[in-house]
Design a protein around this motif. Structure first.
Motif, mmCIF file in Angstrom:
data_model
loop_
_atom_site.group_PDB
_atom_site.id
_atom_site.type_symbol
_atom_site.label_atom_id
_atom_site.label_comp_id
_atom_site.label_asym_id
_atom_site.label_seq_id
_atom_site.Cartn_x
_atom_site.Cartn_y
_atom_site.Cartn_z
ATOM 1 N N ASP A 53 119.330 84.116 44.532
ATOM 2 C CA ASP A 53 118.063 83.384 44.545
ATOM 3 C C ASP A 53 117.183 83.726 43.338
ATOM 4 O O ASP A 53 116.051 83.290 43.249
ATOM 5 C CB ASP A 53 117.298 83.653 45.841
ATOM 6 C CG ASP A 53 116.800 85.096 45.923
ATOM 7 O OD1 ASP A 53 116.080 85.422 46.881
ATOM 8 O OD2 ASP A 53 117.137 85.903 45.019
ATOM 9 N N ALA A 68 118.258 81.949 34.463
ATOM 10 C CA ALA A 68 117.706 80.719 35.034
ATOM 11 C C ALA A 68 118.693 79.566 34.900
ATOM 12 O O ALA A 68 118.930 78.818 35.848
ATOM 13 C CB ALA A 68 116.381 80.383 34.348
ATOM 14 N N ILE A 92 117.847 77.680 38.227
ATOM 15 C CA ILE A 92 116.443 77.859 38.646
ATOM 16 C C ILE A 92 115.575 77.543 37.439
ATOM 17 O O ILE A 92 115.917 77.891 36.308
ATOM 18 C CB ILE A 92 116.196 79.326 39.085
ATOM 19 C CG1 ILE A 92 117.129 79.698 40.234
ATOM 20 C CG2 ILE A 92 114.736 79.548 39.479
ATOM 21 C CD1 ILE A 92 117.093 81.171 40.596
ATOM 22 N N ASP A 93 114.455 76.880 37.664
ATOM 23 C CA ASP A 93 113.548 76.598 36.547
ATOM 24 C C ASP A 93 113.075 77.920 35.919
ATOM 25 O O ASP A 93 112.717 78.857 36.638
ATOM 26 C CB ASP A 93 112.346 75.798 37.066
ATOM 27 C CG ASP A 93 111.336 75.548 35.977
ATOM 28 O OD1 ASP A 93 110.422 76.400 35.814
ATOM 29 O OD2 ASP A 93 111.463 74.547 35.269
ATOM 30 N N ALA A 122 110.374 78.867 34.529
ATOM 31 C CA ALA A 122 109.035 79.307 34.927
ATOM 32 C C ALA A 122 109.065 79.853 36.353
ATOM 33 O O ALA A 122 108.451 80.877 36.657
ATOM 34 C CB ALA A 122 108.044 78.148 34.819
ATOM 35 N N GLU A 123 109.801 79.176 37.220
ATOM 36 C CA GLU A 123 109.934 79.626 38.610
ATOM 37 C C GLU A 123 110.561 81.011 38.687
ATOM 38 O O GLU A 123 110.126 81.869 39.456
ATOM 39 C CB GLU A 123 110.842 78.656 39.387
ATOM 40 C CG GLU A 123 110.152 77.392 39.841
ATOM 41 C CD GLU A 123 108.864 77.683 40.572
ATOM 42 O OE1 GLU A 123 107.833 77.095 40.206
ATOM 43 O OE2 GLU A 123 108.878 78.534 41.492
ATOM 44 N N LEU A 124 111.591 81.212 37.889
ATOM 45 C CA LEU A 124 112.269 82.509 37.895
ATOM 46 C C LEU A 124 111.291 83.611 37.522
ATOM 47 O O LEU A 124 111.275 84.693 38.115
ATOM 48 C CB LEU A 124 113.432 82.499 36.901
ATOM 49 C CG LEU A 124 114.205 83.813 36.818
ATOM 50 C CD1 LEU A 124 115.037 84.026 38.071
ATOM 51 C CD2 LEU A 124 115.104 83.854 35.595
ATOM 52 N N ARG A 125 110.454 83.306 36.529
ATOM 53 C CA ARG A 125 109.490 84.321 36.098
ATOM 54 C C ARG A 125 108.436 84.570 37.181
ATOM 55 O O ARG A 125 108.130 85.707 37.525
ATOM 56 C CB ARG A 125 108.847 83.898 34.780
ATOM 57 C CG ARG A 125 109.797 84.056 33.609
ATOM 58 C CD ARG A 125 109.247 83.458 32.332
ATOM 59 N NE ARG A 125 110.092 83.843 31.211
ATOM 60 C CZ ARG A 125 111.191 83.194 30.839
ATOM 61 N NH1 ARG A 125 111.577 82.111 31.498
ATOM 62 N NH2 ARG A 125 111.915 83.628 29.821
ATOM 63 N N LEU A 126 107.914 83.503 37.739
ATOM 64 C CA LEU A 126 106.895 83.673 38.783
ATOM 65 C C LEU A 126 107.422 84.504 39.941
ATOM 66 O O LEU A 126 106.711 85.306 40.536
ATOM 67 C CB LEU A 126 106.421 82.307 39.284
ATOM 68 C CG LEU A 126 105.410 81.624 38.370
ATOM 69 C CD1 LEU A 126 105.212 80.171 38.773
ATOM 70 C CD2 LEU A 126 104.066 82.364 38.395
ATOM 71 N N LYS A 127 108.698 84.291 40.220
ATOM 72 C CA LYS A 127 109.307 85.011 41.337
ATOM 73 C C LYS A 127 109.353 86.515 41.077
ATOM 74 O O LYS A 127 109.240 87.326 41.996
ATOM 75 C CB LYS A 127 110.732 84.484 41.534
ATOM 76 C CG LYS A 127 111.425 84.964 42.778
ATOM 77 C CD LYS A 127 112.865 84.451 42.771
ATOM 78 C CE LYS A 127 113.550 84.718 44.098
ATOM 79 N NZ LYS A 127 112.890 84.141 45.270
ATOM 80 N N LYS A 137 100.655 80.976 34.607
ATOM 81 C CA LYS A 137 100.210 79.673 35.120
ATOM 82 C C LYS A 137 99.244 79.012 34.156
ATOM 83 O O LYS A 137 99.302 77.803 33.925
ATOM 84 C CB LYS A 137 99.532 79.845 36.491
ATOM 85 C CG LYS A 137 100.518 80.117 37.608
ATOM 86 C CD LYS A 137 99.817 80.204 38.961
ATOM 87 C CE LYS A 137 100.788 80.680 40.029
ATOM 88 N NZ LYS A 137 100.145 81.600 40.991
ATOM 89 N N ARG A 147 108.348 69.215 30.972
ATOM 90 C CA ARG A 147 109.678 69.626 31.442
ATOM 91 C C ARG A 147 110.704 68.520 31.323
ATOM 92 O O ARG A 147 111.876 68.756 31.086
ATOM 93 C CB ARG A 147 109.627 70.002 32.927
ATOM 94 C CG ARG A 147 108.938 71.280 33.232
ATOM 95 C CD ARG A 147 108.893 71.489 34.707
ATOM 96 N NE ARG A 147 110.245 71.560 35.238
ATOM 97 C CZ ARG A 147 110.509 71.697 36.516
ATOM 98 N NH1 ARG A 147 109.524 71.755 37.399
ATOM 99 N NH2 ARG A 147 111.748 71.759 36.938
#
Lengths: 772, 293, 163
Positions: A302, A381, A386-387, A389-394, A428, A440
């Motif tokens: 994930d 990613a 996985i996007d 940015a999403e990977l980083r936020l996670k 963000k 994107r």
């Protein structure tokens, strides 16, 4: 404390002299009887010196002397390491002049001194050196084989090695659903301030006192080293800092010339000036960033990061310089970045080769580690779908986890602790500014002959290196307030920011304040300027000194007025009753000055309206941010065009947004240039091929894109009274990662890996060609 | 970086220059704009014993249209003067388009047309332009005067047919044919830099069939390269996508460029083909416009 | 080879008569002979533009010019830009826009901008960007310099129209 000045975009007070040609850089300083020096530098990367014949040179009219190792032997010793003295490095130090061997092209062999620089260079042409040329080793891979030894007596080119270990790395990789291993290479480049190095040394033999113009960045530290070389007491050495044309990490070493030029002045009984030329600068001033890294990342399906392990190799060049192993050590120290990675292991190696020594350059090691880590994250990613940015936020450390103890990432130092920060917020804000949601859709798309891509990089940077800084505030008659601070100026604007802090803290109009810095005579101790410590260390020292002066003012005023000091306040240079805004002032600051005199009966404290203060800190405070870029790549020419660049930086508290904005734009531009254009290239036999600006390419106005800078103050520092964090180096450190990610993103359909820099036309085309 | 010592002369007229060149031969260097020579001298890569400064030769500064439409440019004419010339803007759009590509304005303020050509840097625009325009150079020594065709002038890396006792005095550009379509394009790492690869294309159409073509590449080898095989292929062909693609392919295949610090031979081969293609498209479009008028 | 050549040159309105060695560059002549140290030397091979001055009305690199070549010429350096009492609009705009940090490149940019605005009094942003592309700045990233020049342009235009 009133806040009229701190946080305001005050225009710089020092500008007028630079705009009218009245500035004084070291080459503008002239003293009578001045001689000029030129340095004879090795034209071979590795050779034994069989003989040096100086007769022809000495015969040239106007040549006064030619200095070789023989002349300095009685004083010569290795130039010491001042920081990052990893065990083993001390065996690879440099003497101010070559003894029997030269180990890099550019190594100083002799100093010619003449009436003019022109004649000094004629002397260089006439010095006859016989070399026995030896094979040169120019790559880390080759050096590791220990076949050609740079320092034979040490029997190895592996100068130092250690491992950082946090958490259980074996377990992390065992538990992982996914791992990825890659090799990365960050290219050798350098800062190229527009003013090259320069020194003017003048010795008063009557008093036995030496004055040197030009040393900068860490004058007190360098003076101590020079004192030990010359056997001259520190107090008899006066370093004067003129105006300085940029630094970027290049100045502040103790270079061979820092000994040679004062030595020449003492020996010859006349002042000696040495101004480095650009060709010399490219081969003799600090090179940096040359690291090779094998890195491996482990994660869950994930995208949760579990572990990062790496082997890092720093190409140190022929000798270890005053900053020791800073480049590879600093690369390792923040390799995990602002992310939660429970297990981290990094083996750090310092390898000697026949190249110029590796030293500091704006955010040493952090440009490198950001590139390595952020590229890996984008690979993760892509592989896990996985996007980015999403990977980083996670995985970014959350504000609720602050202070976050990363662990010991610098050998022999206390654990790295991120003091405060809202890392996801910075990401963000950057995404929002560039319009990531819509942008994107253009990732990897071919539009009007170009592929579009977006690159993201998040970073954290230690700032405010201690252990101390010193400041003194003095009030004299005529409304003159002086601030002395142990920083050095490289062009950032300390004369304005320190004045802002003093003005607000003391409660006086900023026009009355003059800031002095850089000269060793001003203060007994000083830490200099480096590691983004100016505002944090200097600013807080000024704050403490100004507070102390204010306390004195109010105490003395109270004694004179027969009032309690806590009922008084100092505002706008006037003493008022507290809370009595509309009433006339009781005393002006100028009135208080004579009341503080040694003979005054109103002064219960030490005489004089002045105070010296030290701000001490053994913990770094962490600035952080995110960069995002939109690029378009022409697959037929390899040209990378940066269409937009957004830089978000949180400095905790911003003293002067105009100046910080300038640092961000300037730093990003520098980093873009370094990432697209700059490269110090060596031939197989150790010749530096990039010795002029025709070949070493710096960014010009047509290369720099629109840069949008956002300054955040979300997470003030908890470690100093002003709440400030440093802002100067970090502005360029994420550029390599950001642009590399953007190019990889744009060329995703070609499957290019982008594990090397710079992103030159040639390299980009090669990647495309290979994958077609 | 200061120049090595030299003897300096600043003669007032051409015969004086020629006499000095006769006397000193290859020990002397002619100093015109200095924008190429001075860096070499400052770096001590060039160490002439004698420097002959020809900047007083105002007689060599002119832009003179000839009676048959050709253009004579004095060798000492500043690049900026040519850039600003109304005549050039009107009468030779290719020259007008190429000059601004040369470095930066401050360089062009001093740099001269003749100086750039005599210096013969393979990545420079003006030598390649002179080949594309089939210019001729008047060259004088104290003993005689001759005319050298641009195609015979550039012999190798910074080497020309100029003898040590000779001075380039005039560049003659043949009359511009209003039916020409043209294009000049280059890839450089930054604007104003020497080209990694550059192309100049000239062609003439008759009923959309290519009558004549000139394709010159620069930045790819020791001297500007005229791609005659591609030019031959185009002659008599319909100016369409297939012809363009084929011409580009021939250029790419035929070229044997150098590798250097900034670009590999493969890069130059590939990009030469691309730039040729793009330039041909542009030139053909202009040629079609020109035939309409 | 230390033969000297006599030159008479006017700099910032003042005429100087000097005797110079042929190989002395104009940059060194200004800085060392005439003590006009506002013109800076950054590379000595014509790339960085720090040494830019005006010669007979045009912006040139003084590191690529020999002093001896300026005999009979009219030069202007950054010291000639400033009036004693107040800064010129370009200089004021540079300060307002924080278009300088270390200040080493600044004289070269001012002279380049000055020469450029004389020729192109109402430039676009793209034209300004191109006009300064022959000058290197390591500190500012160029954007504030471009803004400063754009800001100064209309002020200079209206001042010259008044004259």
């Amino acid at each position: 404390m009133t806040e009229t000045y701190i946080g305001a975009p005050i225009r710089r007070r020092e500008d007028v002299r630079f705009l009218t040609g009245m500035s004084k850089f070291v080459d503008d300083v002239k003293v009578p009887q001045m001689l000029h020096a030129a340095i004879l530098r090795s034209s071979h990367a590795h050779a034994r010196i069989k003989s040096i014949k100086t007769t022809n040179a000495l015969a040239i009219p106007g040549v006064v002397d030619v200095i070789t190792f023989e002349d300095i032997a009685h004083l010569a010793k290795p130039i010491p390491i001042r920081a990052y003295a990893l065990p083993g490095l001390e065996r690879y130090l440099q003497y101010p002049l070559a003894r029997e061997k030269v180990r890099y092209v550019g190594e100083p062999i002799a100093v010619a001194v003449a009436e003019t620089r022109y004649v000094a260079e004629d002397a260089l042409d006439a010095i006859d050196v016989t070399y026995e040329v030896l094979p040169a080793v120019v790559s880390v891979h080759e050096a590791l084989r220990d076949e050609v030894l740079v320092h034979e007596e040490n029997k190895t080119n592996l100068a130092a090695r250690y491992t950082i270990s946090i958490g259980d790395i074996e377990m992390a990789f065992r538990q992982a659903d996914y791992t990825r291993r890659e090799e990365f290479k960050v290219h050798r480049h350098t800062g190229n301030p527009l003013e090259t190095r320069g020194l003017l040394a003048s010795y008063d033999s009557g008093r036995g006192e030496l004055t040197v113009w030009g040393p900068t960045k860490v004058p007190h530290l360098n003076r101590a080293i020079l004192s030990s070389f010359l056997n001259l007491p520190e107090q008899k050495i006066h370093f004067i800092e003129p105006d300085v044309g940029g630094g970027f990490g290049i100045r502040g070493e103790f270079y061979p010339e820092d000994f040679l030029i004062p030595f020449a002045a003492i020996k010859l009984g006349r002042p000696v000036k040495w101004i480095e030329d650009r060709r010399e600068h490219l081969m003799a001033a600090n090179h940096s960033r040359d690291v090779w890294c094998e890195a491996e990342i482990a994660a869950r399906r994930d995208g949760t990061l579990l572990g990062l392990r790496a082997k890092l190799y720093g190409d140190m060049g022929g000798y270890i310089r005053t900053h020791g192993g800073i480049v590879p050590a600093s690369t390792a120290a923040l390799l995990p970045g602002p992310y939660r990675i429970p297990a981290f292991e990094c083996a750090v190696h310092c390898i000697m080769t026949n190249k110029t020594g590796l030293g500091t350059l704006r955010a040493p090691g952090r440009y490198e580690s950001c590139f390595i880590r952020e590229r890996l994250l984008d690979m993760v990613a892509a592989d896990l779908n996985i996007d980015p940015a999403e990977l980083r936020l996670k995985n970014l450390i959350q504000p609720t986890e602050m202070p976050y103890v990363l662990g010991v990432t610098r050998r022999g130092e206390s654990p790295t602790v991120f003091d405060s920060g809202d890392y996801p917020m910075a990401l963000k804000r950057a995404l929002e500014k560039i319009g990531y949601g819509e942008l994107r859709q253009r990732q990897g798309r071919y539009e009007e002959g170009k592929y579009h891509g977006i690159g993201i990089a998040c970073y954290v940077k230690n700032t405010g290196r201690g252990p101390f800084e010193c400041a003194r505030v003095e009030v004299r008659s005529g409304n003159s307030i002086a601030v002395y601070v142990g920083l050095a100026s490289l062009g950032q604007g300390h004369e304005t920011t320190m004045a802002q802090i003093c003005a607000d803290t003391l409660g006086v109009p900023i026009e009355q304040i003059t800031v002095f810095h850089g000269n060793t005579d001003y203060l007994p101790f000083g830490g200099g300027t480096n590691a983004s410590r100016g505002t944090v260390m200097g600013g807080n020292a000024v704050y403490l000194a100004a507070q102390e002066v204010k306390r004195k003012v109010l105490t003395i005023a109270g004694s004179y007025l027969g009032m309690v000091p806590s009922d008084l306040e100092l505002r706008d240079g006037q003493v008022h009753g507290k809370g009595a805004e509309t009433e006339k002032p009781l005393l002006s600051l100028e009135d208080v000055v004579p009341l503080a005199a040694p003979t005054s009966r109103f002064n219960p404290l030490e005489p004089g309206l002045d105070a010296t203060a030290y701000f001490k800190s053994d913990q770094m405070t962490y600035t952080y941010g995110t960069h995002v870029a939109h690029v378009a790549v022409d697959p037929e020419t390899g040209k990378v065009e940066v269409l937009r660049y957004v830089a978000v930086e949180d400095v905790g508290r911003c003293v002067n947004p105009l100046l910080l904005h300038g640092q961000i734009v300037g730093g990003v531009a520098q980093g873009i240039g370094a990432t697209l254009l700059e490269d110090l290239v060596y031939s197989e036999n150790g010749q530096l091929l990039t010795t002029t600006f025709m070949d070493y390419l710096l960014p010009t106005s047509t290369v720099v894109p629109p840069i949008e800078a956002i300054i955040l103050e979300e997470a003030p520092s908890t470690l100093n009274p002003l709440g400030v964090k440093g802002g100067g180096e970090e502005t360029s450190l994420a550029t390599g990662a950001t642009l590399a990610n953007a190019v990889a993103n744009a060329l995703a359909s070609f499957g290019v890996k982008v594990t090397e820099l710079p992103l030159s036309h040639n390299r980009v085309m090669e990647w495309i060609r290979r994958r077609k | 970086m200061k120049p090595a010592p030299f003897e300096y002369f600043a003669p007032e007229n051409v015969p004086e220059v020629l006499a000095l060149l006769e006397q000193y031969g290859d020990e002397a260097k002619v100093l015109a704009g200095g924008q190429s020579l001075m860096p070499l001298m400052n770096l001590r890569l060039a160490r002439p014993k004698v420097v002959i400064d020809i900047n007083r030769l105002s007689e060599l500064q002119y832009i003179a249209p000839g009676s048959n439409g050709d253009l004579a440019v004095g060798a000492l004419t500043r690049q900026r003067t040519v850039e600003r010339s109304d005549f050039v803007q009107r009468e030779n759009p290719l020259l007008a388009a190429t000059i601004p590509l040369v470095s930066h304005a401050q360089i062009r303020n001093r740099g001269t047309i003749g100086g750039s050509i005599a210096h013969a840097d393979p990545a420079a625009e003006l030598p390649a332009l002179s080949v594309a325009l089939e210019a001729e150079f008047t060259v004088r020594s104290s003993r005689n005067q001759r005319v050298i065709r641009s195609q015979d002038f550039f012999l190798g890396y910074m080497t020309t047919a100029l003898q040590p006792s000779e001075l380039l005095t005039e560049i003659r550009i043949p009359a511009w044919d209003p039916r020409w379509g043209w294009a000049v394009s280059e890839v450089s790492r930054r604007e104003g830099d020497f080209a990694l690869v550059g192309v100049i294309v000239l062609l003439r159409l008759d009923n959309d069939v290519c009558e004549k073509a000139g394709i010159v590449l620069f930045g790819v080898g020791a001297a500007p390269v005229r791609m005659r095989k591609a030019e031959e292929m185009l002659r008599g062909r319909r100016a369409d996508g297939k012809a363009i693609a084929e011409a580009a392919r021939i250029v790419s295949e035929d070229l044997e460029p150098d590798s250097d610090l900034h670009a590999s031979a493969e890069y130059r081969k590939e990009v030469a083909g691309t730039l040729t293609r793009r330039s041909l498209v542009e030139a053909i479009s202009r040629a079609r416009e020109a035939t309409k008028r | 080879m230390s033969r000297k050549h006599n030159i008479i040159v006017t700099v910032n309105g003042k005429t100087y008569e000097r005797s110079v060695e042929a190989r002395m560059t104009l940059a060194d002549f200004l800085r060392d002979e005439l003590a006009l140290t506002g013109t800076h030397v950054g590379c000595e091979h014509g790339v960085c533009g720090a040494c830019t001055i005006m010669m007979n009305g045009e912006a040139i690199r003084s590191c690529l010019t020999l002093a001896v070549q300026t005999d009979g010429s009219r030069l202007m350096t950054v010291e000639g830009l400033a009036r004693p009492e107040e800064l010129q609009p370009l200089q004021t705009a540079f300060q307002e826009r924080h278009a300088l940090q270390c200040g080493f490149c600044t004289p070269g940019f001012l002279m380049t901008a000055y020469a450029f605005l004389e020729e192109t009094p109402a430039p676009t942003e793209a034209q300004v960007r191109e006009a300064i592309s022959g000058n290197i700045c390591r500190c500012t990233g160029y954007l504030p310099i471009i803004q400063a020049i754009l800001e100064a342009a209309p002020i200079i235009r209206s001042a010259s129209q008044e004259r």
